[in-house]
Design a protein around this motif. Structure first.
Motif, PDB file in Angstrom:
ATOM      1  N   CYS A  26      -2.232  -1.824 -30.638  1.00  0.00           N
ATOM      2  CA  CYS A  26      -0.801  -1.527 -30.720  1.00  0.00           C
ATOM      3  C   CYS A  26      -0.207  -1.280 -29.332  1.00  0.00           C
ATOM      4  CB  CYS A  26      -0.593  -0.306 -31.634  1.00  0.00           C
ATOM      5  SG  CYS A  26       1.136   0.099 -31.841  1.00  0.00           S
ATOM      6  N   GLY A  27      -0.971  -0.594 -28.480  1.00  0.00           N
ATOM      7  CA  GLY A  27      -0.502  -0.380 -27.102  1.00  0.00           C
ATOM      8  C   GLY A  27      -0.238  -1.731 -26.438  1.00  0.00           C
ATOM      9  N   GLU A  28      -1.160  -2.667 -26.640  1.00  0.00           N
ATOM     10  CA  GLU A  28      -1.019  -3.984 -26.011  1.00  0.00           C
ATOM     11  C   GLU A  28       0.169  -4.750 -26.607  1.00  0.00           C
ATOM     12  OE1 GLU A  28      -4.503  -6.298 -25.456  1.00  0.00           O
ATOM     13  OE2 GLU A  28      -5.708  -4.589 -24.788  1.00  0.00           O
ATOM     14  N   LEU A  29       0.257  -4.744 -27.932  1.00  0.00           N
ATOM     15  CA  LEU A  29       1.359  -5.478 -28.579  1.00  0.00           C
ATOM     16  C   LEU A  29       2.717  -4.895 -28.173  1.00  0.00           C
ATOM     17  CD1 LEU A  29       2.214  -7.630 -30.860  1.00  0.00           C
ATOM     18  CD2 LEU A  29       2.477  -5.606 -32.271  1.00  0.00           C
ATOM     19  N   HIS A  75       7.731  -2.895 -24.127  1.00  0.00           N
ATOM     20  CA  HIS A  75       7.740  -1.853 -23.087  1.00  0.00           C
ATOM     21  C   HIS A  75       7.629  -2.402 -21.661  1.00  0.00           C
ATOM     22  CE1 HIS A  75       8.056   0.964 -26.214  1.00  0.00           C
ATOM     23  NE2 HIS A  75       7.016   1.747 -26.003  1.00  0.00           N
ATOM     24  N   ARG A  76       7.022  -3.606 -21.504  1.00  0.00           N
ATOM     25  CA  ARG A  76       6.941  -4.163 -20.144  1.00  0.00           C
ATOM     26  C   ARG A  76       8.351  -4.384 -19.583  1.00  0.00           C
ATOM     27  NH1 ARG A  76       6.937 -10.162 -20.037  1.00  0.00           N
ATOM     28  NH2 ARG A  76       5.850 -10.034 -18.051  1.00  0.00           N
ATOM     29  N   THR A  79      -7.306   4.069 -23.589  1.00  0.00           N
ATOM     30  CA  THR A  79      -8.709   3.646 -23.685  1.00  0.00           C
ATOM     31  C   THR A  79      -9.260   3.713 -22.261  1.00  0.00           C
ATOM     32  OG1 THR A  79      -8.209   1.350 -23.184  1.00  0.00           O
ATOM     33  CG2 THR A  79      -8.227   1.942 -25.518  1.00  0.00           C
ATOM     34  N   SER A  80     -10.548   3.427 -22.101  1.00  0.00           N
ATOM     35  CA  SER A  80     -11.113   3.469 -20.747  1.00  0.00           C
ATOM     36  C   SER A  80     -10.687   2.243 -19.935  1.00  0.00           C
ATOM     37  CB  SER A  80     -12.639   3.563 -20.822  1.00  0.00           C
ATOM     38  OG  SER A  80     -13.113   2.488 -21.585  1.00  0.00           O
ATOM     39  N   THR A  81     -10.053   1.257 -20.574  1.00  0.00           N
ATOM     40  CA  THR A  81      -9.594   0.079 -19.821  1.00  0.00           C
ATOM     41  C   THR A  81      -8.068  -0.011 -19.760  1.00  0.00           C
ATOM     42  OG1 THR A  81      -9.691  -1.255 -21.840  1.00  0.00           O
ATOM     43  CG2 THR A  81     -11.635  -1.325 -20.425  1.00  0.00           C
ATOM     44  N   TRP A  82      -7.375   1.014 -20.264  1.00  0.00           N
ATOM     45  CA  TRP A  82      -5.918   0.930 -20.404  1.00  0.00           C
ATOM     46  C   TRP A  82      -5.206   0.747 -19.069  1.00  0.00           C
ATOM     47  CZ3 TRP A  82      -2.375  -0.861 -23.135  1.00  0.00           C
ATOM     48  CH2 TRP A  82      -1.065  -0.383 -23.155  1.00  0.00           C
ATOM     49  N   LYS A  83      -5.722   1.419 -18.009  1.00  0.00           N
ATOM     50  CA  LYS A  83      -5.054   1.316 -16.706  1.00  0.00           C
ATOM     51  C   LYS A  83      -4.964  -0.164 -16.277  1.00  0.00           C
ATOM     52  CE  LYS A  83      -5.264   3.198 -12.088  1.00  0.00           C
ATOM     53  NZ  LYS A  83      -5.803   4.292 -11.294  1.00  0.00           N
ATOM     54  N   LYS A  84      -6.097  -0.851 -16.362  1.00  0.00           N
ATOM     55  CA  LYS A  84      -6.151  -2.270 -15.951  1.00  0.00           C
ATOM     56  C   LYS A  84      -5.351  -3.138 -16.942  1.00  0.00           C
ATOM     57  CE  LYS A  84      -9.671  -5.818 -15.120  1.00  0.00           C
ATOM     58  NZ  LYS A  84      -9.923  -6.515 -16.376  1.00  0.00           N
ATOM     59  N   ARG A  85      -5.516  -2.848 -18.222  1.00  0.00           N
ATOM     60  CA  ARG A  85      -4.856  -3.647 -19.267  1.00  0.00           C
ATOM     61  C   ARG A  85      -3.337  -3.554 -19.158  1.00  0.00           C
ATOM     62  NH1 ARG A  85      -5.725  -8.031 -21.094  1.00  0.00           N
ATOM     63  NH2 ARG A  85      -5.249  -8.071 -23.293  1.00  0.00           N
ATOM     64  N   LYS A  86      -2.854  -2.315 -18.934  1.00  0.00           N
ATOM     65  CA  LYS A  86      -1.403  -2.112 -18.847  1.00  0.00           C
ATOM     66  C   LYS A  86      -0.850  -2.929 -17.673  1.00  0.00           C
ATOM     67  CE  LYS A  86       0.112   2.237 -18.264  1.00  0.00           C
ATOM     68  NZ  LYS A  86       0.619   3.598 -18.572  1.00  0.00           N
TER      69      LYS A  86
END
Ligand SMILES: N[C@@H](CCC(=O)N[C@@H](CS)C(=O)NCC(=O)O)C(=O)O
Length: 270
Positions: A109-112, A118-119, A143-150
């Motif tokens: 959901c964060g990604e979607l 939100h971008r 998540t532990s990858t959210w910084k990079k993913r965001k």
């Protein structure tokens, strides 16, 4: 003394507001943390939630983080109708839904949300502040990858690697819900429970993004009927709609509608 740290468009915060309302509990203080302006990175808030995420509940000075844990805590700590089924099997199903949300649906959901809406909002910060916003995310966050993913999603949008699989996985959860709701009235069984509370924000997020086509028009009729039942509950609007500022509600609607053709194509609805 009960305090809730939250944000208007946070699915996890809405989940907790819904659980509190269904339990009949009114916090003494509500602290609004604007996670689209970076207020979650304030050193004072990091002392409460070191992952720099909302929600956080503080009860008589005790900090409780993690929305699933908070909802279970609210159910246990306060009087009012139980939100956990008596039947052990239904209770197990409820916990499987909670686990699925924490492990898969919430990160998706964060990604979607970022790719479709939100971008565009955080880009309004301007390049310098945006860079600061993106680099402030701690290594352990959503998540532990959210910084990079965001960062990837803000910069690349629908071109970000893996985003299409994420969206298909989100859609797959709607089908899992449909299968469960064909078997019983509510997600875990014949009674409303924390499972319904856990999943509602993720269906509502799509609704606010103008993407209800994912379950309407006969695509997922049991999900549609379930969501209509939930929307008619007295607690729905205060928990899900009223804390979201008008501008943010409009952004979700507008940017969501613009992204809908991409989402539709990705989930094979064209
Ligand atoms: N596992 C956490 C996740 C909380 C979370 O991801 N919160 C999001 C809003 S729903 C957030 O605060 N994001 C801040 C950011 O992206 O920097 C929970 O369930 O409470």
């Amino acid at each position: 003394m009960l305090e809730l740290y939250h944000h208007g468009s946070s699915v996890c915060a809405a989940k907790v507001r819904f659980a509190l309302a269904e339990k009949g509990v009114v916090p003494d203080e509500m602290h609004y943390i604007d996670i689209l302006k970076g207020e979650q990175f304030d050193p004072g808030y990091l002392k409460i939630n070191p992952k720099a995420v909302v929600p956080a509940l503080v009860h008589d000075g005790n900090i409780i983080n993690e929305s699933t844990v908070i909802c279970e805590y609210v159910n246990d700590a306060f009087d009012g109708a139980s939100l956990v089924p008596d039947d052990p099997l239904a209770r197990a199903r409820m916990r499987i839904w909670e686990k699925a949300v924490d492990e898969q649906l919430h990160p998706a959901c964060g990604e979607l949300t970022f790719v479709s809406c939100h971008r565009h909002i955080v880009m309004r910060l301007g390049e310098e502040k945006l860079r600061e916003f993106l680099s402030s995310t701690p290594d352990q966050s959503v998540t532990s990858t959210w910084k990079k993913r965001k960062q990837e999603i803000v910069r690349l949008g629908f071109e970000a690697p893996g985003i299409e699989d994420t969206i298909r996985m989100y859609d797959g959860y709607l089908f899992k819900m449909e299968a469960a709701l064909k078997q019983h009235e509510w997600l875990a069984g014949e009674t409303f429970s924390l499972a319904d509370i856990a999943l509602t924000p993720y269906v509502n997020r799509l609704d606010m993004l103008n993407m209800s086509g994912m379950w309407t028009d006969g695509r997922l009729p049991h999900v549609e009927a379930w969501f209509n039942r939930i929307k008619s509950m007295e607690s729905f609007a205060p928990a899900f709609l009223e804390w979201c500022p008008e501008e943010l509600t409009n952004d979700l609607k507008t940017f969501g509608a613009q992204s809908w053709p991409d989402v539709k194509r990705i989930i094979g609805m064209n």
